[in-house]
Design a protein around this motif. Structure first.
Motif, PDB file in Angstrom:
ATOM      1  N   LEU A   1       0.836  -1.206   0.000  1.00 20.14           N
ATOM      2  CA  LEU A   1       0.000   0.000   0.000  1.00 20.14           C
ATOM      3  C   LEU A   1       0.872   1.257   0.000  1.00 20.14           C
ATOM      4  O   LEU A   1       0.585   2.218  -0.727  1.00 20.14           O
TER       5      LEU A   1
ATOM      6  N   GLY B   1       3.036   1.246  -3.286  1.00 18.24           N
ATOM      7  CA  GLY B   1       2.085   1.429  -4.383  1.00 18.24           C
ATOM      8  C   GLY B   1       1.661   2.878  -4.491  1.00 18.24           C
ATOM      9  O   GLY B   1       1.673   3.473  -5.573  1.00 18.24           O
TER      10      GLY B   1
ATOM     11  N   TRP C   1       6.212  -4.048  -5.802  1.00 15.63           N
ATOM     12  CA  TRP C   1       5.043  -3.379  -5.238  1.00 15.63           C
ATOM     13  C   TRP C   1       4.665  -2.086  -5.950  1.00 15.63           C
ATOM     14  O   TRP C   1       3.714  -1.404  -5.543  1.00 15.63           O
TER      15      TRP C   1
ATOM     16  N   TYR D   1       0.948  -0.814  -6.863  1.00 17.61           N
ATOM     17  CA  TYR D   1       0.202  -1.917  -6.236  1.00 17.61           C
ATOM     18  C   TYR D   1       0.424  -3.257  -6.941  1.00 17.61           C
ATOM     19  O   TYR D   1      -0.465  -4.115  -6.964  1.00 17.61           O
TER      20      TYR D   1
ATOM     21  N   PHE E   1      -1.440  -7.285 -10.270  1.00 22.58           N
ATOM     22  CA  PHE E   1      -2.003  -6.877  -8.971  1.00 22.58           C
ATOM     23  C   PHE E   1      -2.077  -8.016  -7.958  1.00 22.58           C
ATOM     24  O   PHE E   1      -2.685  -7.859  -6.893  1.00 22.58           O
TER      25      PHE E   1
ATOM     26  N   LEU F   1      -1.011  -7.129  -4.450  1.00 19.29           N
ATOM     27  CA  LEU F   1      -1.994  -6.442  -3.602  1.00 19.29           C
ATOM     28  C   LEU F   1      -3.005  -7.445  -3.040  1.00 19.29           C
ATOM     29  O   LEU F   1      -3.449  -7.350  -1.897  1.00 19.29           O
TER      30      LEU F   1
END
Lengths: 120, 141
Positions: free
Chosen positions: B94, B97, B113, B116, B122, B125
């Motif tokens: 997070l 990202g 990363w 994200y 993805f 994530l």
């Protein structure tokens, strides 16, 4: 790397991945034919890595040599580990484990085809 | 043969390495291998191009390794380590990202990363969310 062989690996891995999902949906552990098929995918993958290693030894230099070598080694350990992991507890999820490994082999082969461009 | 551990009530202890957890471990294992190997190659061959990006990728790889091993062991002690690793992973994906979207110039090369985990569909994530859900799902009362 040989393009035709890479596409064979991709096709076989795709079949192995779909097969794994099918048995999982049917709530069955992978059968003997399915496990043998996964072994066949592994054999072709190993042959591909050996041919690529031979070409590297003969002097071929891709742009990203270290990354290419990493992929050629990494791609051959996925299915054996997934095979052992899938067989240690046999149920519907075993098929998904095999499918995940097959998809990784598929994705890594696609990447290898791109990586296999000669350094300028 | 060691007997399957059971709760006093007779219900089987839910382990993180059983059932759907085995798929989670498999996916974590692939990311552990991919992120660690990639970061190692980058650090060894072109560290000066983007040291922060490559070190962050290596950190991500090490966290994936810890999560893979602890989830695969599935003991009470390893659950605690898995929880810590996956929380760090969630905060990491997070934070990195968001930073990579707001300050792209700070990350001249992609990390696992970045945005994200867009470079890996993805999944970076999704993984910590699935990991935390699985730890919650298999918790003992």
């Amino acid at each position: 790397m040989i393009d035709a062989l890479a596409y064979v690996v991709i096709a076989l891995a795709a079949v192995a991945a779909i097969w794994g999902v099918v048995t999982a949906v049917a709530n069955k552990p992978p059968g003997k034919a399915q496990l043998l098929f996964a072994a066949a995918v592994e054999v072709v993958t190993v042959i591909q890595s050996i041919i690529a290693a031979a070409k590297l030894a003969a002097g071929f230099r891709p742009v990203e040599l270290a990354t290419t070598i990493g992929y050629l080694i990494g791609i051959v350990i996925l299915i054996p580990i997934a095979w052992l992991w899938a067989n240690a507890e046999r149920n519907r999820f075993s098929g998904i484990v095999l499918a995940v490994a097959a998809l990784a082999v598929l994705a890594m082969t696609l990447r290898l085809v791109v990586l296999w461009a000669p350094a300028a | 043969m060691t007997p399957v551990p059971t709760e006093p009530t007779g219900s089987t202890v839910r382990r993180t390495n059983s059932g759907a957890g085995r798929v989670l471990v498999a996916v974590y294992g692939i990311f552990a291998l991919a992120a660690t190997a990639r970061a190692t190659v980058q650090l060894l061959t072109k560290f000066e191009q983007a040291p922060l990006s490559y070190l962050l990728s290596l950190l991500a790889g090490l966290i994936y390794i810890v999560a893979t091993i602890t989830l695969a062991r599935g003991t009470r002690a390893s659950r605690r380590l898995a929880l810590i690793a996956i929380i760090i992973e969630l905060v990491g994906v997070l934070t990195i990202g968001t930073l990579s979207v707001v300050y792209p110039e700070a990350f001249p090369r992609a990390t696992v990363w970045s945005v994200y985990g867009i470079g890996y569909g993805f999944v970076p994530l999704l993984l910590p969310i699935l990991g935390l859900s699985w730890l919650w799902h298999t918790r003992t009362h």
